[in-house]
Write a protein that holds these residues in place. Structure first.
Motif, PDB file in Angstrom:
ATOM      1  N   ARG A 137      49.712  38.358  42.312  1.00  0.00           N
ATOM      2  CA  ARG A 137      50.919  37.848  41.643  1.00  0.00           C
ATOM      3  C   ARG A 137      50.585  37.312  40.266  1.00  0.00           C
ATOM      4  NH1 ARG A 137      54.872  33.996  44.841  1.00  0.00           N
ATOM      5  NH2 ARG A 137      55.056  35.964  45.964  1.00  0.00           N
ATOM      6  N   HIS A 138      49.481  36.587  40.180  1.00  0.00           N
ATOM      7  CA  HIS A 138      49.114  36.039  38.876  1.00  0.00           C
ATOM      8  C   HIS A 138      48.734  37.148  37.909  1.00  0.00           C
ATOM      9  CE1 HIS A 138      48.625  32.230  36.840  1.00  0.00           C
ATOM     10  NE2 HIS A 138      47.565  32.704  36.217  1.00  0.00           N
ATOM     11  N   ILE A 139      48.108  38.193  38.422  1.00  0.00           N
ATOM     12  CA  ILE A 139      47.793  39.350  37.573  1.00  0.00           C
ATOM     13  C   ILE A 139      49.082  39.971  37.059  1.00  0.00           C
ATOM     14  CG2 ILE A 139      46.861  41.698  37.584  1.00  0.00           C
ATOM     15  CD1 ILE A 139      44.726  40.649  39.587  1.00  0.00           C
ATOM     16  N   ARG A 140      50.077  40.096  37.918  1.00  0.00           N
ATOM     17  CA  ARG A 140      51.371  40.654  37.494  1.00  0.00           C
ATOM     18  C   ARG A 140      52.002  39.800  36.396  1.00  0.00           C
ATOM     19  NH1 ARG A 140      51.470  41.876  43.245  1.00  0.00           N
ATOM     20  NH2 ARG A 140      51.938  44.105  43.589  1.00  0.00           N
ATOM     21  N   ILE A 141      51.880  38.489  36.525  1.00  0.00           N
ATOM     22  CA  ILE A 141      52.442  37.593  35.508  1.00  0.00           C
ATOM     23  C   ILE A 141      51.733  37.801  34.170  1.00  0.00           C
ATOM     24  CG2 ILE A 141      52.660  35.164  34.808  1.00  0.00           C
ATOM     25  CD1 ILE A 141      53.054  34.537  37.847  1.00  0.00           C
ATOM     26  N   LYS A 142      50.414  37.948  34.212  1.00  0.00           N
ATOM     27  CA  LYS A 142      49.660  38.190  32.978  1.00  0.00           C
ATOM     28  C   LYS A 142      50.075  39.515  32.335  1.00  0.00           C
ATOM     29  CE  LYS A 142      46.839  34.600  32.991  1.00  0.00           C
ATOM     30  NZ  LYS A 142      46.888  33.584  31.917  1.00  0.00           N
ATOM     31  N   VAL A 143      50.293  40.533  33.169  1.00  0.00           N
ATOM     32  CA  VAL A 143      50.746  41.822  32.655  1.00  0.00           C
ATOM     33  C   VAL A 143      52.130  41.682  32.035  1.00  0.00           C
ATOM     34  CG1 VAL A 143      51.387  44.194  33.272  1.00  0.00           C
ATOM     35  CG2 VAL A 143      49.334  43.159  34.275  1.00  0.00           C
ATOM     36  N   LEU A 144      53.008  40.970  32.705  1.00  0.00           N
ATOM     37  CA  LEU A 144      54.358  40.719  32.187  1.00  0.00           C
ATOM     38  C   LEU A 144      54.298  40.078  30.806  1.00  0.00           C
ATOM     39  CD1 LEU A 144      57.497  40.354  32.570  1.00  0.00           C
ATOM     40  CD2 LEU A 144      56.955  38.192  33.715  1.00  0.00           C
ATOM     41  N   GLN A 145      53.484  39.055  30.665  1.00  0.00           N
ATOM     42  CA  GLN A 145      53.373  38.350  29.388  1.00  0.00           C
ATOM     43  C   GLN A 145      52.801  39.254  28.294  1.00  0.00           C
ATOM     44  OE1 GLN A 145      50.919  35.204  30.886  1.00  0.00           O
ATOM     45  NE2 GLN A 145      52.637  33.817  31.251  1.00  0.00           N
ATOM     46  N   LYS A 155      44.153  46.915  21.765  1.00  0.00           N
ATOM     47  CA  LYS A 155      44.107  45.474  21.503  1.00  0.00           C
ATOM     48  C   LYS A 155      44.859  44.716  22.589  1.00  0.00           C
ATOM     49  CE  LYS A 155      43.527  45.304  16.464  1.00  0.00           C
ATOM     50  NZ  LYS A 155      44.158  44.902  15.179  1.00  0.00           N
ATOM     51  N   SER A 156      45.983  45.267  23.003  1.00  0.00           N
ATOM     52  CA  SER A 156      46.782  44.626  24.043  1.00  0.00           C
ATOM     53  C   SER A 156      46.030  44.591  25.365  1.00  0.00           C
ATOM     54  CB  SER A 156      48.111  45.366  24.229  1.00  0.00           C
ATOM     55  OG  SER A 156      48.908  45.251  23.080  1.00  0.00           O
ATOM     56  N   GLU A 157      45.332  45.681  25.676  1.00  0.00           N
ATOM     57  CA  GLU A 157      44.544  45.710  26.908  1.00  0.00           C
ATOM     58  C   GLU A 157      43.439  44.658  26.868  1.00  0.00           C
ATOM     59  OE1 GLU A 157      43.046  49.572  27.793  1.00  0.00           O
ATOM     60  OE2 GLU A 157      45.043  50.477  27.921  1.00  0.00           O
ATOM     61  N   LYS A 158      42.790  44.548  25.718  1.00  0.00           N
ATOM     62  CA  LYS A 158      41.728  43.540  25.576  1.00  0.00           C
ATOM     63  C   LYS A 158      42.295  42.134  25.721  1.00  0.00           C
ATOM     64  CE  LYS A 158      38.536  46.209  22.679  1.00  0.00           C
ATOM     65  NZ  LYS A 158      37.896  46.333  21.356  1.00  0.00           N
ATOM     66  N   PHE A 159      43.484  41.921  25.137  1.00  0.00           N
ATOM     67  CA  PHE A 159      44.127  40.609  25.260  1.00  0.00           C
ATOM     68  C   PHE A 159      44.473  40.323  26.716  1.00  0.00           C
ATOM     69  CE2 PHE A 159      48.024  38.107  25.635  1.00  0.00           C
ATOM     70  CZ  PHE A 159      47.626  36.925  25.024  1.00  0.00           C
ATOM     71  N   LEU A 160      44.948  41.344  27.441  1.00  0.00           N
ATOM     72  CA  LEU A 160      45.285  41.181  28.855  1.00  0.00           C
ATOM     73  C   LEU A 160      44.068  40.748  29.655  1.00  0.00           C
ATOM     74  CD1 LEU A 160      47.064  41.495  31.379  1.00  0.00           C
ATOM     75  CD2 LEU A 160      46.509  43.943  31.349  1.00  0.00           C
ATOM     76  N   VAL A 161      42.957  41.462  29.479  1.00  0.00           N
ATOM     77  CA  VAL A 161      41.735  41.128  30.214  1.00  0.00           C
ATOM     78  C   VAL A 161      41.255  39.728  29.825  1.00  0.00           C
ATOM     79  CG1 VAL A 161      39.314  41.745  30.580  1.00  0.00           C
ATOM     80  CG2 VAL A 161      41.065  43.537  30.476  1.00  0.00           C
ATOM     81  N   TYR A 162      41.319  39.422  28.527  1.00  0.00           N
ATOM     82  CA  TYR A 162      40.920  38.101  28.046  1.00  0.00           C
ATOM     83  C   TYR A 162      41.765  37.004  28.697  1.00  0.00           C
ATOM     84  CZ  TYR A 162      40.695  34.111  24.823  1.00  0.00           C
ATOM     85  OH  TYR A 162      40.577  32.852  24.293  1.00  0.00           O
ATOM     86  N   SER A 163      43.079  37.205  28.737  1.00  0.00           N
ATOM     87  CA  SER A 163      43.966  36.174  29.284  1.00  0.00           C
ATOM     88  C   SER A 163      43.743  35.987  30.778  1.00  0.00           C
ATOM     89  CB  SER A 163      45.433  36.508  29.004  1.00  0.00           C
ATOM     90  OG  SER A 163      45.857  37.640  29.731  1.00  0.00           O
ATOM     91  N   MET A 164      43.382  37.076  31.469  1.00  0.00           N
ATOM     92  CA  MET A 164      43.101  36.951  32.903  1.00  0.00           C
ATOM     93  C   MET A 164      41.789  36.209  33.129  1.00  0.00           C
ATOM     94  SD  MET A 164      44.526  40.488  34.676  1.00  0.00           S
ATOM     95  CE  MET A 164      43.593  41.658  33.687  1.00  0.00           C
ATOM     96  N   GLU A 165      40.784  36.510  32.310  1.00  0.00           N
ATOM     97  CA  GLU A 165      39.486  35.849  32.464  1.00  0.00           C
ATOM     98  C   GLU A 165      39.543  34.374  32.072  1.00  0.00           C
ATOM     99  OE1 GLU A 165      37.011  38.320  30.075  1.00  0.00           O
ATOM    100  OE2 GLU A 165      36.502  39.679  31.744  1.00  0.00           O
ATOM    101  N   PHE A 186      49.633  47.720  33.265  1.00  0.00           N
ATOM    102  CA  PHE A 186      50.036  47.576  31.861  1.00  0.00           C
ATOM    103  C   PHE A 186      50.173  48.939  31.187  1.00  0.00           C
ATOM    104  CE2 PHE A 186      48.571  47.488  27.430  1.00  0.00           C
ATOM    105  CZ  PHE A 186      49.584  46.728  26.866  1.00  0.00           C
ATOM    106  N   ARG A 187      49.173  49.798  31.367  1.00  0.00           N
ATOM    107  CA  ARG A 187      49.191  51.111  30.721  1.00  0.00           C
ATOM    108  C   ARG A 187      50.390  51.941  31.172  1.00  0.00           C
ATOM    109  NH1 ARG A 187      42.907  52.747  31.770  1.00  0.00           N
ATOM    110  NH2 ARG A 187      41.941  51.493  30.116  1.00  0.00           N
ATOM    111  N   LYS A 188      50.643  51.961  32.476  1.00  0.00           N
ATOM    112  CA  LYS A 188      51.726  52.797  32.994  1.00  0.00           C
ATOM    113  C   LYS A 188      53.071  52.387  32.406  1.00  0.00           C
ATOM    114  CE  LYS A 188      49.217  55.383  35.665  1.00  0.00           C
ATOM    115  NZ  LYS A 188      48.898  56.762  35.217  1.00  0.00           N
TER     116      LYS A 188
END
Length: 314
Positions: free
Chosen positions: A5-13, A28-38, A217-219
């Motif tokens: 669920r938290h991963i989904r929220i990060k993807v949403l944001q 860049k967006s993918e990198k930001f996503l991974v960064y925000s999750m970590e 995110f990609r899909k």
């Protein structure tokens, strides 16, 4: 550490930021996503470090009392129950925790020690602190119960600490309640000889969780036009501009899971986005999203595009 669920929220944001052109490149967006999750793991390390620094601050205060001009017998022979707390000492002496805090440059409390001072004063004024200090013989269980109470009643609900994190790293605000819950759970499960993995768990339970977030995110981004058409086809009386941005993104994320994640049951996907909508969107959003996703599931079943394998997933 991160739940789906938290991963989904990060993807949403991240999709919301991408749509608003705050981040204009897919990579860049993918990198930001991974960064925000970590970042969630970093906050976990910071909060454990806070407990250690709170204990060290208490030790410093006792040393300062011994150096007063008019020293008392109590100053010379102070009650050391707090600084001798077995749980706090285990955290202080944990090599993995100390190494990660140093390597990731997370030792904020040396510079921002006013927050440690503030929390320490609140702790000293608490009734449970005095009860603990008056307890002549404390065992590991008693020490652990005290630290849990300290965290739940002094640290976690502190508004100034929340404001501090808002200024420090904005991505931590959504992580804060989840991390606090996780640390209380960790403390409850903690024994006299905790493993490093227990105290400093990885951000993701497994690689599949990380891959899930990036692929989701990609899909959504790559199939945005198709998903938009599918949604508008189920809202004949609505212009797409009338649908709240977050609602539109959550529906698209649901579509992506229907069509591209065969192991996730339909009911799980729908329930997840209904719960996220209740927290992040308008009061009526969950009802609206539920209705659209139900219609889309039926369409995908009818045209055999619903990609689910295994019994009970459809």
């Amino acid at each position: 550490m991160l739940t789906r669920r938290h991963i989904r929220i990060k993807v949403l944001q991240t999709i919301y930021a991408f749509d608003k052109a705050e981040i204009d490149e897919l990579k860049k967006s993918e990198k930001f996503l991974v960064y925000s999750m970590e970042q969630m793991r970093d906050l976990h390390l910071v909060m454990l470090s806070l407990l250690v620094n709170l204990r060290d601050y208490g030790a410093d205060q006792l040393e300062k009392r011994k150096k007063k001009h008019l020293v008392t017998q109590e100053d010379l022979n102070p009650n050391t129950a707090f600084i001798d707390n077995k749980v706090l000492l285990l955290l202080k002496e944990n090599t993995a925790l100390n190494t990660l805090v140093t390597e990731r440059k997370l030792d904020f409390w040396k510079l921002d020690d006013e927050y440690i001072s503030l929390l320490y004063k609140e702790l000293m004024a608490a009734d449970f602190y005095q009860e603990y200090m008056d307890n002549a013989s404390s065992d590991f269980k008693t020490d652990k119960e005290f630290v849990i109470k300290l965290y739940k009643e002094i640290v976690a609900p502190n508004d100034k600490l929340y404001d501090y994190f808002e200024d420090k790293r904005l991505t931590w605000l959504d992580d804060y309640p989840v991390v606090n819950t996780g640390i209380v759970k960790l403390l409850n499960q903690m024994g006299p000889n905790p493993s490093d993995g227990k105290l400093t768990p990885p951000a993701f339970k497994n690689k599949e969780d990380l891959d899930f977030g990036v692929e989701l995110f990609r899909k959504v981004v790559l199939h945005d036009e198709k998903y938009t058409k599918d949604i508008i086809g189920k809202t004949p009386n609505w212009d797409k501009d009338r649908i709240a941005d977050l609602d539109m993104i959550m529906i698209k994320m649901g579509i992506a899971e229907f069509l591209h994640f065969p192991s996730i049951p339909v009911k799980v996907t729908i329930n997840e986005y209904l719960e996220i909508a209740k927290e992040y969107s308008t009061p009526k959003s969950s009802i609206f999203i539920n209705g659209i996703l139900d219609k889309l599931v039926q369409q995908y079943r009818d045209d055999n595009s619903l990609n689910k394998i295994g019994r009970g997933l459809r």
